[in-house]
Design an enzyme around this catalytic site. Sequence first.
Site, PDB file in Angstrom:
ATOM      1  N   GLY A 154       0.611  -1.220   0.194  1.00  0.00           N
ATOM      2  CA  GLY A 154       0.267  -0.006   0.219  1.00  0.00           C
ATOM      3  C   GLY A 154       0.775   1.484   0.059  1.00  0.00           C
ATOM      4  N   GLN A 181       9.134   7.408  -8.230  1.00  0.00           N
ATOM      5  CA  GLN A 181       8.426   7.933  -9.196  1.00  0.00           C
ATOM      6  C   GLN A 181       6.792   7.768  -9.433  1.00  0.00           C
ATOM      7  OE1 GLN A 181       9.793  10.517 -10.678  1.00  0.00           O
ATOM      8  NE2 GLN A 181      11.600   9.915  -9.945  1.00  0.00           N
ATOM      9  N   GLU A 182       6.550   6.612  -8.959  1.00  0.00           N
ATOM     10  CA  GLU A 182       5.192   6.263  -8.750  1.00  0.00           C
ATOM     11  C   GLU A 182       4.466   7.019  -8.022  1.00  0.00           C
ATOM     12  OE1 GLU A 182       3.957   2.194  -8.461  1.00  0.00           O
ATOM     13  OE2 GLU A 182       6.183   1.352  -9.042  1.00  0.00           O
ATOM     14  N   HIS A 210       1.022   1.059 -13.109  1.00  0.00           N
ATOM     15  CA  HIS A 210       2.046  -0.204 -13.358  1.00  0.00           C
ATOM     16  C   HIS A 210       3.284   0.358 -13.347  1.00  0.00           C
ATOM     17  CE1 HIS A 210       2.492  -4.041 -15.183  1.00  0.00           C
ATOM     18  NE2 HIS A 210       3.278  -3.725 -16.058  1.00  0.00           N
ATOM     19  N   LEU A 219      -9.739  -7.507 -13.143  1.00  0.00           N
ATOM     20  CA  LEU A 219     -11.283  -7.274 -13.196  1.00  0.00           C
ATOM     21  C   LEU A 219     -11.857  -7.458 -14.365  1.00  0.00           C
ATOM     22  CD1 LEU A 219     -10.341  -4.214 -11.364  1.00  0.00           C
ATOM     23  CD2 LEU A 219     -11.447  -6.043 -10.408  1.00  0.00           C
ATOM     24  N   ARG A 265      -5.688  -8.276  -8.814  1.00  0.00           N
ATOM     25  CA  ARG A 265      -6.814  -9.202  -9.523  1.00  0.00           C
ATOM     26  C   ARG A 265      -7.263  -8.605 -10.589  1.00  0.00           C
ATOM     27  NH1 ARG A 265      -6.514 -13.655  -7.288  1.00  0.00           N
ATOM     28  NH2 ARG A 265      -8.885 -14.105  -7.937  1.00  0.00           N
ATOM     29  N   THR A 277      -8.914  -0.448 -19.087  1.00  0.00           N
ATOM     30  CA  THR A 277      -9.523  -1.171 -20.095  1.00  0.00           C
ATOM     31  C   THR A 277      -9.604  -2.491 -19.719  1.00  0.00           C
ATOM     32  OG1 THR A 277      -7.727  -1.140 -21.636  1.00  0.00           O
ATOM     33  CG2 THR A 277      -9.152   0.826 -21.766  1.00  0.00           C
ATOM     34  N   LEU A 329      -5.389  -6.577 -19.873  1.00  0.00           N
ATOM     35  CA  LEU A 329      -4.618  -6.426 -18.655  1.00  0.00           C
ATOM     36  C   LEU A 329      -3.558  -5.391 -18.802  1.00  0.00           C
ATOM     37  CD1 LEU A 329      -3.662  -7.766 -16.021  1.00  0.00           C
ATOM     38  CD2 LEU A 329      -1.839  -9.143 -17.253  1.00  0.00           C
TER      39      LEU A 329
HETATM   40  C1  GAR Z   1       3.478  -1.065  -7.415  1.00  0.00           C
HETATM   41  O1  GAR Z   1       4.824  -0.910  -7.898  1.00  0.00           O
HETATM   42  C2  GAR Z   1       2.503  -1.002  -8.479  1.00  0.00           C
HETATM   43  O2  GAR Z   1       2.953  -0.143  -9.480  1.00  0.00           O
HETATM   44  C3  GAR Z   1       2.350  -2.627  -8.637  1.00  0.00           C
HETATM   45  O3  GAR Z   1       2.351  -3.074  -7.624  1.00  0.00           O
HETATM   46  C4  GAR Z   1       2.933  -2.320  -6.712  1.00  0.00           C
HETATM   47  C5  GAR Z   1       2.323  -2.130  -5.401  1.00  0.00           C
HETATM   48  O4  GAR Z   1       3.142  -1.271  -4.368  1.00  0.00           O
HETATM   49  N1  GAR Z   1       1.124  -2.608  -9.715  1.00  0.00           N
HETATM   50  C6  GAR Z   1       1.149  -3.627 -10.463  1.00  0.00           C
HETATM   51  O5  GAR Z   1       2.184  -4.457 -10.661  1.00  0.00           O
HETATM   52  C7  GAR Z   1      -0.144  -3.822 -11.283  1.00  0.00           C
HETATM   53  N2  GAR Z   1       0.151  -4.385 -12.256  1.00  0.00           N
HETATM   54  P1  GAR Z   1       2.149  -0.686  -3.270  1.00  0.00           P
HETATM   55  O6  GAR Z   1       1.340  -1.759  -2.580  1.00  0.00           O
HETATM   56  O7  GAR Z   1       3.558  -0.523  -2.272  1.00  0.00           O
HETATM   57  O8  GAR Z   1       1.566   0.624  -3.698  1.00  0.00           O
END
Ligand code: GAR
Length: 218
Positions: free
Chosen positions: A14, A171-172, A107, A91, A89, A139, A142
């Site tokens: 999270g 960066q996310e 992503h 969707l 998951r 969309t 996946l």
């Molecule tokens: C993040 O790196 C996110 O981009 C990735 O899971 C991680 C979750 O980290 N999502 C995916 O791979 C979706 N396909 P977080 O729980 O610390 O946010």
Amino acid sequence: MKSRSIVILISGRGSNMRSLVEANLPDCRIAVISNRPDAAGLAYARERGLATAVVDHRAHATRPAFDAALAEAIDAHGADLVVLAGFMRILGVDFVARYQGRLLNIHPSLLPAFPGTHTHAQALAAGVRIHGCTVHFVTPALDSGPIVIQAAVPVLPDDDPDTLAARVLAQEHVIYPQAVRWFLAGQLQLTAAGQVRLSAGAGRAATAALIAPQTDAA
Ligand code: GAR
């Protein structure tokens, strides 16, 4: 301005949810829903006094049944925006259609490169010099959908999947709050034709390069 409702869906740590909560987004209520009762991010959300819920996918025999239960939990909060933040998951088409134009995902790759899992290992195996992350409208396919904003990072010679993941994750935590801020400000929309519309200022920020690769001659 009327307070808006954001529902953040998580499956684990999270950290993206946390970056959104700590971004002090204007005029909004945040609720957090996890498909895993043991998701570490739930503890943080509870500590912050946010509304939380668990919709355990293992309690539902089929994907449509899980999707329906999840939609019910989301709609209980009157969600204006649904944010997938490490929600692992897949969707269904009906679920995605129900939230069209108000369903965002992050992503950990520069889509359309490296959809799926283990994106950092995929990037290292491919030998790319630039990697990154993408916020997009969801969309049914996946890890695909109209791209809102991307951030790029360099891949360094001694990187392993963990060091690269950490550089991307930082960066996310910048681009996801940015995308949500634009959405809340009415500067980000998905058109009926399925294209991203960003207001002029937001569009310039979204295309600004975050890295400048250097040569030995620099
Ligand atoms: C993040 O790196 C996110 O981009 C990735 O899971 C991680 C979750 O980290 N999502 C995916 O791979 C979706 N396909 P977080 O729980 O610390 O946010």
